[in-house]
Design a protein around this motif. Structure first.
Motif, PDB file in Angstrom:
ATOM      1  N   THR A 136      36.165  25.330  48.528  1.00 13.66           N
ATOM      2  CA  THR A 136      36.257  26.671  47.956  1.00 13.66           C
ATOM      3  C   THR A 136      34.838  27.170  47.720  1.00 13.66           C
ATOM      4  O   THR A 136      33.951  26.407  47.330  1.00 13.66           O
ATOM      5  CB  THR A 136      37.031  26.704  46.623  1.00 13.66           C
ATOM      6  OG1 THR A 136      36.376  25.874  45.651  1.00 13.66           O
ATOM      7  CG2 THR A 136      38.464  26.235  46.820  1.00 13.66           C
ATOM      8  N   LEU A 138      33.832  30.419  45.792  1.00 18.00           N
ATOM      9  CA  LEU A 138      34.264  31.592  45.045  1.00 18.00           C
ATOM     10  C   LEU A 138      33.052  32.361  44.519  1.00 18.00           C
ATOM     11  O   LEU A 138      32.205  31.804  43.814  1.00 18.00           O
ATOM     12  CB  LEU A 138      35.158  31.172  43.879  1.00 18.00           C
ATOM     13  CG  LEU A 138      35.677  32.291  42.977  1.00 18.00           C
ATOM     14  CD1 LEU A 138      36.564  33.259  43.763  1.00 18.00           C
ATOM     15  CD2 LEU A 138      36.422  31.709  41.782  1.00 18.00           C
ATOM     16  N   SER A 151      36.307  35.055  48.258  1.00 15.91           N
ATOM     17  CA  SER A 151      36.331  33.632  48.587  1.00 15.91           C
ATOM     18  C   SER A 151      36.649  33.462  50.071  1.00 15.91           C
ATOM     19  O   SER A 151      37.814  33.486  50.475  1.00 15.91           O
ATOM     20  CB  SER A 151      37.381  32.898  47.742  1.00 15.91           C
ATOM     21  OG  SER A 151      37.356  31.512  48.010  1.00 15.91           O
TER      22      SER A 151
END
Length: 224
Positions: A136, A138, A151
């Motif tokens: 991830t 973000l 994201s």
């Protein structure tokens, strides 16, 4: 005559037993707890990444198991995994606006090793090649009235690097013991990410590129 033959047979038996005992002791010294052992290592600590020219900092965690390569005392092969968690806070010219970038990744793959062993410490050089199975990245913008997030979907993330481990040893017995000591890693990664919209519907182009990072860890482990 029979007594001489009996004495000669006893001499041969004693000689054979002595040779086997000497070979066994030599083998134990050469391939005992200071070499030809399985290594199970768990480490973690400080990590710093440079992604797109920005300095992300945080922590990492590693788990590795290494086996002697074809019975070698010095060369090892195995597998492992690691977790990276780092953040970056871009500067803002407005006090009411803050930015936060957070990156984390789970990876697994192959580990290799060259081990230089002494009675109380092992020096282990550890090249590795890992591929990420979860990422991830973000990127958040917070204002007084709204929050905007972005994201991108990371399609591929290949990591490779080399580590240097100083592993002090505590022996429970002749073939089993515990490791503890510092480890240092320098790594590179190559990432490909796709086009994605942020939470406000704005389009962001995908891309690809490499970045580097390093970590300073405390490593604990077992050898057996």
């Amino acid at each position: 005559m029979e007594n001489s033959i009996y004495q000669f047979k006893n001499f041969k038996l004693i000689l054979i037993v002595s040779i086997l005992s000497t070979y066994q002791n030599s083998y134990s010294q050469e391939f005992g707890s200071d070499g030809n052992t399985i290594k199970l290592l768990l480490g973690g600590g400080y990590e710093s990444m440079n992604i797109q020219g920005n300095n992300y900092t945080g922590y990492d965690a590693k788990l590795k198991i290494l086996f002697p390569f074809m019975g070698s005392k010095d060369f090892y092969i195995g597998f492992g995994g690691k977790y990276d968690n780092v953040t970056y806070t871009p500067p803002s010219i407005q006090s009411s606006v803050t930015y936060t970038h957070a990156y984390d990744s789970f990876q697994t793959g192959l580990d290799f090793g060259y081990n230089l062993s002494f009675s109380f410490v092992d020096f282990l050089i550890n090249p590795y090649l890992y591929y990420s199975f979860y990422d991830t990245w973000l990127q958040t913008t917070d204002t007084s009235t709204y929050q905007q997030t972005y994201s991108p979907y990371i399609q591929h993330n290949l990591n490779y690097g080399i580590g240097f481990n100083v592993l002090f040893k505590y022996h429970f017995d002749s073939s089993f013991g515990m490791y503890y000591g510092p480890s240092f890693y320098y790594s590179n990664a190559y990432m490909i990410y796709q086009n994605a919209n942020d939470s406000k519907g704005n389009a962001n182009a995908g891309g690809e590129g490499s970045f580097n990072y390093y970590s300073a860890d405390l490593t604990l482990g077992l050898f057996f």
